[in-house]
Write an enzyme that holds these catalytic residues in place. Structure first.
Site, short mmCIF file in Angstrom:
data_model
loop_
_atom_site.label_atom_id
_atom_site.label_comp_id
_atom_site.label_asym_id
_atom_site.label_seq_id
_atom_site.Cartn_x
_atom_site.Cartn_y
_atom_site.Cartn_z
CG HIS A 1 -1.88 1.10 1.30
ND1 HIS A 1 -2.82 1.20 2.32
CD2 HIS A 1 -2.09 2.18 0.51
CE1 HIS A 1 -3.55 2.29 2.13
NE2 HIS A 1 -3.12 2.91 1.04
CD GLU B 1 -3.84 -3.03 0.02
OE1 GLU B 1 -4.50 -4.06 0.24
OE2 GLU B 1 -3.29 -2.36 0.94
CG HIS C 1 -8.59 -4.55 7.34
ND1 HIS C 1 -7.57 -3.71 6.94
CD2 HIS C 1 -8.99 -4.07 8.54
CE1 HIS C 1 -7.39 -2.76 7.84
NE2 HIS C 1 -8.23 -2.96 8.82
#
EC number: 2.6.99.2
Length: 241
Positions: A43, A70, A190
């Site tokens: 990310h 991400e 997550h």
């Protein structure tokens, strides 16, 4: 076969805590592939709190599997994504004050911007995923935006216990069904760890789980490769039942 994406963000977090050259996210990515990772997720946040631009550019050409980048829905991040050309881009919401991504992307609330980003990335040859809550309306909006992939936010399930956890798990199951009905590839992630991953991995229709923090933490005790192999074994075992 369900796939495991290894999120290497928190390898970079360790490095950034002391602003050293180690641990190297590139080395972590390569060794994760050696241990059986099906893809590498990272990310690039707007605040650059862990992964840096240089990491993205260094890692992309070295991967034998796939890069799942991400990023937020901003012109800067879309420009970087189009330049790097990872296999996949997962669009996520971002707040500067958050410790980690707190919720799913509001596709309904910013539909035109999402649809435009999907079109831009698709034109660049990148498969697009939208990180969304397990909500039917958001999934339907993702399909209308022409995103081929969704990643279901499993944070509420991961934080719940007992009966509430089972209700959240049922939300995920229902969301998977909606996604498949719309012809979408359905991923999830997550907050997943060794103690809760199997219930999610067992859901038919989920193609991929992206997991990072729990594996980095377990690697402190067991080593990087073993931590990855053990997580993947749990997922495969759950799907085989």
């Amino acid at each position: 076969m369900i796939e495991l994406g290894i999120n290497i963000d928190h390898v970079a977090t360790l490095r950034q805590q002391r602003h050293t050259a180690y641990p190297d996210p590139l080395a972590a990515a390569v060794r994760a592939e050696d241990a059986g990772a099906d893809l590498i997720t990272l990310h690039l946040r707007e605040d650059r709190r862990h992964i840096q631009d240089a990491d993205v550019y260094a890692i992309r050409p070295r991967l034998r599997t796939r890069m799942n980048l991400e990023c937020a829905l901003t012109p800067e991040m879309l420009e970087i994504a189009c330049a790097v050309k990872p296999s996949d881009v997962c669009l996520v919401p971002e707040k500067r004050a958050e410790l980690t991504t707190e919720g799913g992307l509001d596709v309904l609330g910013q539909f035109d911007a999402v649809a435009d980003a999907v079109a831009l990335l698709t034109e660049a040859g990148i498969r697009v995923s939208l990180f969304i809550d397990p909500d039917a309306a958001q999934i339907e909006a993702a399909a209308r935006a022409q995103a081929p992939v969704i990643e279901l936010h499993t944070g509420a399930y991961a934080e719940a216990e007992g009966e509430l956890a089972e209700r959240e798990l049922e939300r995920i199951r229902a969301a998977v069904d909606v996604g498949l009905l719309h012809g979408l590839r359905v991923n999830a992630g997550h907050g997943l760890h060794y103690g809760n991953v199997q219930a999610v991995a067992a859901i038919d229709g989920i193609s991929e789980l992206n997991i990072g923090h729990a594996i980095v933490a377990q690697a402190v005790f067991d080593g990087w490769e073993k931590a990855i192999r053990d997580m993947k074994a749990l997922m495969i075992q759950a799907r085989a039942r």
